[in-house]
Design an enzyme around this catalytic site. Structure first.
Site, mmCIF file in Angstrom:
data_model
loop_
_atom_site.group_PDB
_atom_site.id
_atom_site.type_symbol
_atom_site.label_atom_id
_atom_site.label_comp_id
_atom_site.label_asym_id
_atom_site.label_seq_id
_atom_site.Cartn_x
_atom_site.Cartn_y
_atom_site.Cartn_z
ATOM 1 N N HIS A 116 0.678 -1.282 0.099
ATOM 2 C CA HIS A 116 0.094 -0.063 0.155
ATOM 3 C C HIS A 116 0.845 1.214 -0.137
ATOM 4 C CE1 HIS A 116 1.133 -0.171 4.287
ATOM 5 N NE2 HIS A 116 0.661 1.294 4.257
HETATM 6 C C1 UD1 Z 1 -2.074 5.496 5.766
HETATM 7 C C2 UD1 Z 1 -1.154 5.845 6.619
HETATM 8 C C3 UD1 Z 1 0.003 4.533 6.324
HETATM 9 C C4 UD1 Z 1 -0.375 3.292 6.916
HETATM 10 C C5 UD1 Z 1 -1.693 3.083 6.208
HETATM 11 C C6 UD1 Z 1 -2.316 1.590 6.409
HETATM 12 C C7 UD1 Z 1 -0.441 8.068 6.582
HETATM 13 C C8 UD1 Z 1 0.350 9.205 6.092
HETATM 14 N N1 UD1 Z 1 -0.499 6.893 5.963
HETATM 15 O O1 UD1 Z 1 -1.820 5.215 4.382
HETATM 16 O O2 UD1 Z 1 1.280 5.171 7.376
HETATM 17 O O3 UD1 Z 1 0.606 2.334 6.823
HETATM 18 O O4 UD1 Z 1 -2.609 4.087 6.506
HETATM 19 O O5 UD1 Z 1 -3.224 1.236 5.675
HETATM 20 O O6 UD1 Z 1 -1.315 8.361 7.413
HETATM 21 N N2 UD1 Z 1 -9.017 4.686 1.637
HETATM 22 C C9 UD1 Z 1 -10.581 4.094 1.319
HETATM 23 N N3 UD1 Z 1 -11.047 3.584 2.347
HETATM 24 C C10 UD1 Z 1 -10.587 3.789 3.729
HETATM 25 C C11 UD1 Z 1 -9.367 4.086 3.914
HETATM 26 C C12 UD1 Z 1 -8.649 4.577 2.501
HETATM 27 O O7 UD1 Z 1 -10.924 3.888 0.310
HETATM 28 O O8 UD1 Z 1 -11.058 2.912 4.777
HETATM 29 C C13 UD1 Z 1 -8.514 5.378 0.383
HETATM 30 C C14 UD1 Z 1 -8.543 6.903 0.622
HETATM 31 O O9 UD1 Z 1 -9.658 7.371 0.105
HETATM 32 C C15 UD1 Z 1 -7.258 6.995 -0.234
HETATM 33 C C16 UD1 Z 1 -6.326 5.838 -0.096
HETATM 34 O O10 UD1 Z 1 -7.275 4.798 0.305
HETATM 35 O O11 UD1 Z 1 -7.722 7.183 -1.667
HETATM 36 C C17 UD1 Z 1 -5.333 6.046 0.708
HETATM 37 O O12 UD1 Z 1 -5.854 6.336 2.214
HETATM 38 P P1 UD1 Z 1 -5.140 7.234 3.163
HETATM 39 O O13 UD1 Z 1 -5.603 7.102 4.639
HETATM 40 O O14 UD1 Z 1 -4.715 8.461 2.607
HETATM 41 O O15 UD1 Z 1 -3.568 6.560 3.522
HETATM 42 P P2 UD1 Z 1 -3.168 5.099 3.444
HETATM 43 O O16 UD1 Z 1 -2.588 4.612 2.113
HETATM 44 O O17 UD1 Z 1 -4.021 4.119 3.888
#
Ligand code: UD1
Length: 363
Positions: free
Chosen positions: A209
């Protein structure tokens, strides 16, 4: 004593759980769980609360999506409001996600003490958003709870007062043992993932991820090329993070059937799967540590790690995104030449207890 326990993203929930369970034993501690809503899907968030044996959040902000700045700002605005109306004596933040950074800054500016659990880890790679989150959080925390000895060294090198640094072990490993013991009491056929295990006696587990791996088309294609080659020998199962799924669609990556894609899994379903895997291939921070705790071989698709003990003492190796390195490590695992590793010091399931005692004596 009033304490706020902060969680926002998937890896936070399992870290606050052992602390919450420990706090339940102490009447002097009145704690509240604050969920920022950074992660919000049922299987990225709600499912963990159901399994972890902790109560539902007392506060929920729904601060998901947007850029890092937008997300951090939303969390800060909401957190400030509850600190004003329900002022705690201590805010506990865990790990290195945006929620960790946002809440520690707000608390500190309001003169509320901050404790950082998993303090002192450094990858020294400022291109990782988590490294910035870790450094800023540690620069303003009052209490540092450290998981491995290198964390102590890093904090001392940064001039933190020794009296504030506490080597306590790892709450994530506390939780792993807790869930593992629970899992042993449940018949295997209660898990959907057991169907895969029956069909495939040997298999590997993949998680990816990190933006540096999954937002970059060439990097993701390269990793998939290695996965496809591995899957010709050993089937792979890959619970996909929403970020990775979205990018696979954009880049037109369609893996072969020997790489089975699933939705993100609950903690127990996932543990049921990886604990018996031939190996785990990941870019997660937590999984590098959990595989070390259970002695499962782990290949980390990164050039560096902030968790060096998993390499020095555990079962982890860094393989970057080089196809050759990934395949040569895979060969070593398949010929049973992988290191067996040992459990790092204080990864014994009692970190939350140590943290609670230190808080009771210091706040
Ligand atoms: C975040 C953390 C990372 C951790 C990871 C675990 C930061 C900077 N990053 O990264 O350190 O290892 O979580 O998963 O805080 N999304 C969904 N549904 C969800 C959650 C996210 O669709 O429940 C999508 C978001 O809309 C976004 C993408 O996934 O487009 C990334 O989510 P985001 O929370 O920005 O960061 P992660 O990559 O999950």
């Amino acid at each position: 004593m009033k304490v706020f326990l902060i969680a926002g993203a998937r890896p936070n929930f399992m870290k606050i759980a052992p602390i919450a369970r420990e706090f339940e034993k102490h009447d002097q501690i009145q704690y509240k769980i604050v969920h920022t809503g950074q992660h919000y899907d049922q299987n990225m968030s709600d499912i963990f609360f159901e399994e972890l044996g902790i109560r539902n959040p007392d506060y929920y902000f729904g601060a998901s999506g947007g850029s890092h700045s937008q997300q951090t700002a939303k969390i800060m605005v909401e957190f400030e409001k509850i600190c004003e109306t329900d002022r705690p004596n201590l805010v506990i933040v865990v790990g290195d996600v945006n929620s960790t950074l946002a809440c520690s800054i707000v608390a500190k500016k309001m003169h509320i003490k901050v404790a950082h659990v998993e303090a002192g880890l450094r990858s020294f790679d400022l291109e990782m958003p988590e490294e910035i989150n870790r450094m800023v959080t540690d620069s303003i925390s009052d209490l540092f709870f450290v998981t491995e000895e290198q964390g102590m060294i890093n904090l001392k090198n940064e001039g933190k007062p020794e009296a504030a640094i506490h080597f306590v072990g790892h709450v994530m490993i506390d939780n792993l043992y807790y869930q593992f013991a629970k899992l042993e009491q449940i018949p295997p056929d209660s898990f959907a993932s057991s169907v895969y295990k029956i069909q495939h006696q040997k298999y590997g587990v993949v998680t990816l991820h990190r933006p540096s791996n999954v937002d970059d088309k060439q990097a993701l294609e390269r990793i998939f090329e290695a996965l496809v080659r591995i899957s010709e020998t050993l089937p792979l199962i890959f619970p996909i993070h929403p970020r990775t799924r979205k990018n696979m669609e954009i880049f037109g990556i369609t893996p072969p059937p020997a790489i089975k894609l699933t939705e993100p899994l609950s903690y127990m379903e996932f543990l049921n799967l990886w604990k018996d895997a031939k190996f785990v291939l990941t870019d997660s921070g937590g999984l590098q540590e959990e595989t070390t705790a259970l002695g499962v071989p782990c290949l980390t698709i990164r050039e560096n790690t902030e968790r060096p003990i998993t390499i020095a003492q555990g079962t982890n190796e860094l393989v970057g995104t080089s196809i050759e390195k990934i395949l040569s490590a895979f060969k070593k695992i398949m010929s049973n030449n992988w290191k067996t590793g040992q459990k790092p010091k204080l990864w014994d399931g009692s970190a939350a207890e140590r943290i609670t005692n230190i808080i009771l004596n210091n706040i």
